[in-house]
Design a protein around this motif. Structure first.
Motif, short mmCIF file in Angstrom:
data_model
loop_
_atom_site.label_atom_id
_atom_site.label_comp_id
_atom_site.label_asym_id
_atom_site.label_seq_id
_atom_site.Cartn_x
_atom_site.Cartn_y
_atom_site.Cartn_z
N GLU A 285 0.82 -1.22 0.00
CA GLU A 285 0.00 0.00 0.00
C GLU A 285 0.85 1.26 0.00
OE1 GLU A 285 -2.32 -0.52 3.53
OE2 GLU A 285 -3.83 -1.75 2.52
N LYS A 338 2.99 0.77 3.34
CA LYS A 338 2.83 -0.43 4.16
C LYS A 338 2.90 -1.68 3.31
CE LYS A 338 -0.91 -0.55 7.02
NZ LYS A 338 -1.81 -0.29 8.11
N LEU A 340 1.75 -5.79 3.68
CA LEU A 340 1.05 -6.76 4.51
C LEU A 340 1.17 -8.14 3.90
CD1 LEU A 340 -2.21 -4.65 4.93
CD2 LEU A 340 -0.39 -4.90 6.63
N ASP A 345 1.45 -6.93 9.19
CA ASP A 345 2.32 -5.85 8.72
C ASP A 345 3.78 -6.31 8.74
OD1 ASP A 345 3.72 -3.56 8.21
OD2 ASP A 345 2.43 -2.27 9.41
N THR A 347 6.19 -4.40 6.98
CA THR A 347 6.95 -3.30 6.41
C THR A 347 8.35 -3.19 7.00
OG1 THR A 347 4.83 -2.18 6.40
CG2 THR A 347 6.72 -0.87 5.74
N ASN A 348 8.45 -3.40 8.32
CA ASN A 348 9.75 -3.22 8.96
C ASN A 348 10.44 -4.53 9.31
OD1 ASN A 348 9.88 -0.35 8.96
ND2 ASN A 348 8.21 -0.39 10.46
#
Lengths: 527, 342
Positions: A285, A338, A340, A345, A347-348
């Motif tokens: 996203e 983001k 998923l 999540d 992302t990190n």
């Protein structure tokens, strides 16, 4: 002009390569190739990767010294010592990687090297050069904004700069090495038209490619090279395509079942498309990436990937593809946005976390990112998942690695004396196979592949595509980034296009259209 | 497993043999024009280590220190970091061991162990400064470790000239450490410190770690292609500084062993030329511990031999040092030229 063509080119070739032999270490790249090159025609030099096409032409361009054989130019025996010497003899080669100074304008790039020695001190009249170039652009159709800096020109136009560089020097033979690699289909058409225009003016063109349909579109004659041997030379109208394909690949692959040669019927597009909506695997996203200076590299990228889906990402290289895959695999952190995985999540998440979640990656640059040269083949085959081969956490389980590596080397036909051989001893194609073997061995849930078939011969390319399809049918999602539009159209369920850091358009398989994708690649927004 | 054929062995050893011969040739010429007996000088250089137990033990003592110095360089070198700071880390290790050896009183076993561990820790800590600067601010470790060497060298002088200064000596050094902090000898006459056991054990342990552990694998992967390692999830930003610190610990171990097992005090200049020789050995071995051991031993033999040359043939020390330097230069040149390859 036609009489000139008959008098000179048909009677006597401009270049004659005779019994050219070249070896690199243990590899015989050219096993005595004899080839005539005429002016006034396009000669398609066809063969799969590693057949020796580029090597042969590098010999003619003075980049390699042949171990045996003779070169005649205009009927005279010559020893070509350097590219400068070859240019002096009327031969120019445009490589896949252009040799241009990016901070100079197109015109300045063309002017470089036009005068040498003491003469180069004298101020040069660029205006006169520009005038000559304008004439050439007019009859060839290869238009370039000469006052623009090369770094601001798209790859397709940079190629024109290279060709103009050759033409303005009064070249007789122009060699193009895989010239369509980074062109949109529209640009390919323009190039082909230009080549037809140029040979009418008496130029001879050698067109190196591994794609049959390209030579069928543009060449007057076709010469087929395999494993360093010239297997045949045909006039285009007389060519039987099936025969040529057989010549290119030999007996190694079953053409009936081949993906590349059209035997493949795609696992009906509808089957996975139906369930796609509720089996979403990865959702991305609004990913944006900026570098330290704040320049936007990726802008607002959103897409979703379903189980069993191959998302093809097309685009001219340098439009952010590398950064795109690096963000997906966690090598770079996006500035915003983001990611998923099945709703969670990630992302990190670190690279290692992603590998544990089922990600794997085939990087584009095999030498700088693909292998560790002084580790063995076997150790390289587990790079990335090595930590799963631990006995009691600390020790590495070499027995298991050895067993699995032995199988992988056999399965993927990685040519290596031994699994303990250092990776630096492998050829480029075999390093590519190693990277592919490593990736498929992990049975990834999400595979991110960037030009995974680059430099592979056809049989191995088939194998890679087959593995990709098998991975797909087992329910994995694949993000397949490639510059080879033909290949993307063969295996993708959906094709999106990267243009200037944005993911533009997204065509489902039944809407695939080369020219439509070409427009997106060129930034003519539509679709 | 691949068998090492005789031809391959010859191919590997040929350049070493040729360059050593060449070095001896040039050295011979110099000795000849200096009016010395060339043949017996050669004999002295090569055999002095084996004349008697005393000189053999001396060779082993040098070997012990040299081995640790080269391992201190080699460990970070495997992850492609250049630890030029071996000297400073060695000195800080020596200082740490001296500090505990002098200031603390404890039962023998505990005292020795704490002295040595303090030395290791000091070396580790000394290397952690460049490691931190590298990790945090991308400061080149070559520059920062050289600077740390300066600081260490003068810190030793300051320390040796202050509280525990040996006033009887004209040279900056401390008084001897407590006997409880002294390492037991392997042999008392002629003396041989048990440090050699520790340095060989360190080499074995390091070999094992590099070859058979995940950590060793990742360290090697980092060194051969940091980018590829990083792309496939190896935490290179952590491993590189860590390897530098481990190297520092090993150098500190060397300093501590020399204080507790050989000098029994801190002496200005006690590092001699070992740190640079150690770096040289590690470079020659191309990061292979299996080669570090024989090369370090050979260099020790040469070192003892050339020293004997000074005493026996009365060749001046400067000439001896020149000869030693020549030998090393030739070996190094042969290594980098690779002219024996096609």
């Amino acid at each position: 002009m036609s009489s000139y063509k008959e008098d000179l080119s048909v009677v006597r070739p401009y270049v004659r390569l005779e019994g050219i032999y070249k070896r690199f270490g243990d590899v015989e790249a050219l096993k005595g190739v004899t080839l005539d090159i005429f002016t006034g025609q396009v000669l398609g030099l066809l063969g799969e990767n590693g057949a020796g096409k580029t090597t042969l032409m590098n010999v003619l361009f003075g980049l390699y010294k042949p171990d045996a054989g003779h070169i005649y130019v205009n009927g005279r025996l010559v020893k070509i010592k350097s590219p400068a010497h070859a240019i002096g003899l009327g031969i120019f080669m445009v490589h896949q990687h252009f040799k241009l100074v990016s901070n100079y304008t197109a015109l300045e790039n063309i002017a470089i090297g036009m005068s040498s020695g003491l003469k180069s001190i004298k101020p040069m009249s660029l205006a006169e050069l520009e005038e000559r170039l304008n004439k050439i652009m007019e009859y060839s159709g290869l238009y370039v904004n000469l006052r623009e800096k090369v770094k601001n020109l798209p790859l397709g136009v940079r190629q024109r700069v290279e060709i103009l560089k050759a033409l303005v020097r009064g070249i007789k033979i122009l060699i193009l090495d895989e010239p369509t690699t980074n062109l949109t289909p529209q640009e390919v058409d323009t190039l082909f038209k230009a080549l037809r225009n140029l040979i009418r003016e008496g130029l001879g063109v050698v067109f190196i490619t591994h794609k049959l349909h390209e030579v069928m579109a543009v060449a007057d004659e076709i010469a087929v090279l395999r494993s360093g041997v010239l297997l045949g030379r045909f006039k285009r109208p007389e060519v039987d395509q099936a025969t040529v394909i057989k010549l290119i690949v030999g007996e190694r692959i079953d053409l009936e079942k081949s993906i590349i040669f059209g035997g493949f019927k795609f696992l009906s597009t509808s089957t996975h498309m139906e369930g796609a909506a509720n089996s979403e695997l990865l959702k991305v996203e609004n990913i944006t990436l900026r570098d330290k200076l704040g320049t936007t590299i990726l802008e607002d990228i959103s897409f979703s990937l379903s189980r069993g889906e191959i998302l093809g990402v097309a685009g001219v290289s340098g439009n952010g593809q590398r950064e795109f895959v690096e963000v997906l695999f966690g090598i770079r952190r996006p500035t915003s946005g983001k990611m998923l995985l099945e709703g969670a999540d990630i992302t990190n998440s670190s690279i290692r976390d992603r590998i544990l979640m089922g990600f794997f990656y085939i990087p584009e640059d095999r030498l700088s990112e693909g292998v560790s040269p002084t580790l063995s083949v076997m150790e390289n085959l587990v790079l990335g998942i090595h930590f799963t081969y631990s006995t009691k956490k600390l020790l590495i389980d070499f027995k298991r690695i050895r067993d699995e590596a032995t199988q992988l080397v056999k399965k993927y036909e990685i040519k290596t004396p031994d699994i303990t051989t250092l990776a630096s001893k492998l050829s480029g194609g075999n390093i590519q196979k190693l990277m592919v073997a490593r990736a498929f061995h992990t049975r990834p849930k999400i595979l991110i592949a960037h030009n995974p078939t680059r430099g592979l011969d056809i049989a191995t390319t088939e194998k890679v595509l087959n593995e990709v399809l098998r991975l797909k049918s087992s329910g994995s999602g694949i993000i397949y980034v490639s510059e080879d539009l033909d290949e993307l159209m063969l295996i993708s369920d959906r094709i999106a296009v990267m243009y200037k850091g944005r993911l533009v358009g997204s065509l489902p398989r039944d809407k695939f259209d080369k020219y439509e994708i070409g427009k997106l690649m060129a930034g003519v927004v539509g679709g | 497993m691949a068998k090492i054929s005789l031809t391959r062995l010859a191919k590997i050893s040929l350049p070493y043999i040729l360059s050593v011969s060449l070095a001896f040739g040039v050295a011979g010429l110099i000795l000849y024009f200096g009016g010395y007996d060339v043949i017996s000088s050669y004999r002295t250089i090569l055999t002095a280590s084996f004349w008697n137990l005393n000189s053999f033990f001396l060779t082993l003592t040098k070997f012990s220190t040299l081995l640790l110095m080269s391992l201190a360089f080699l460990t970070p070198y495997i992850s492609r970091k250049f630890n030029i700071g071996v000297e400073g880390q060695y000195l800080m290790g020596a200082l740490g061991a001296t500090l505990v050896g002098l200031a603390v009183s404890a039962p023998p076993g505990i005292h020795i162990i704490t002295s040595i561990l303090t030395g290791v820790f000091f070396g580790f800590l000394w290397a952690s400064v460049p490691a931190f600067l590298m990790a945090r601010y991308s400061v080149n470790e070559v520059i920062s470790t050289i600077m740390m060497n300066f600081i260490a060298r003068y810190s030793v002088i300051v320390f040796a000239m202050s509280l525990w200064r040996d006033v009887a000596s004209g040279h900056p050094m401390t008084i001897p450490i407590n006997t409880t902090a002294m390492l037991p000898l392997l042999s008392s006459s002629p003396p041989l410190s048990s440090g050699i056991v520790f340095s060989i054990a360190t080499a074995l342990l390091l070999y094992f770690i590099l070859a058979f552990t995940i950590f060793g694998y990742e360290l090697r992967a980092t060194g051969t292609n940091p980018r590829a390692a990083e792309v496939f999830g190896v935490n290179t930003k952590f491993l590189m500084p860590l390897s530098l610190m481990i190297g520092g610990g090993i150098a500190g171990f060397g300093g501590a062993l020399d204080v507790t097992g050989y000098y029994y005090r801190l002496i200005e200049g006690m590092q001699s030329n070992y740190p640079s020789l150690g770096i040289l050995i590690a470079l020659l071995s191309k990061g292979k511990i299996t080669l570090v051991v024989p090369i370090a031993f050979f260099i020790s033999v040469i070192d003892v031999g050339t020293n004997a040359l000074q005493r026996i043939q009365r060749v001046p020390i400067e000439l001896v040092l020149i000869l030693e330097g020549l030998l090393l230069v030739f070996i190094l040149v042969s290594e980098s030229l690779r002219w024996w390859k096609k």
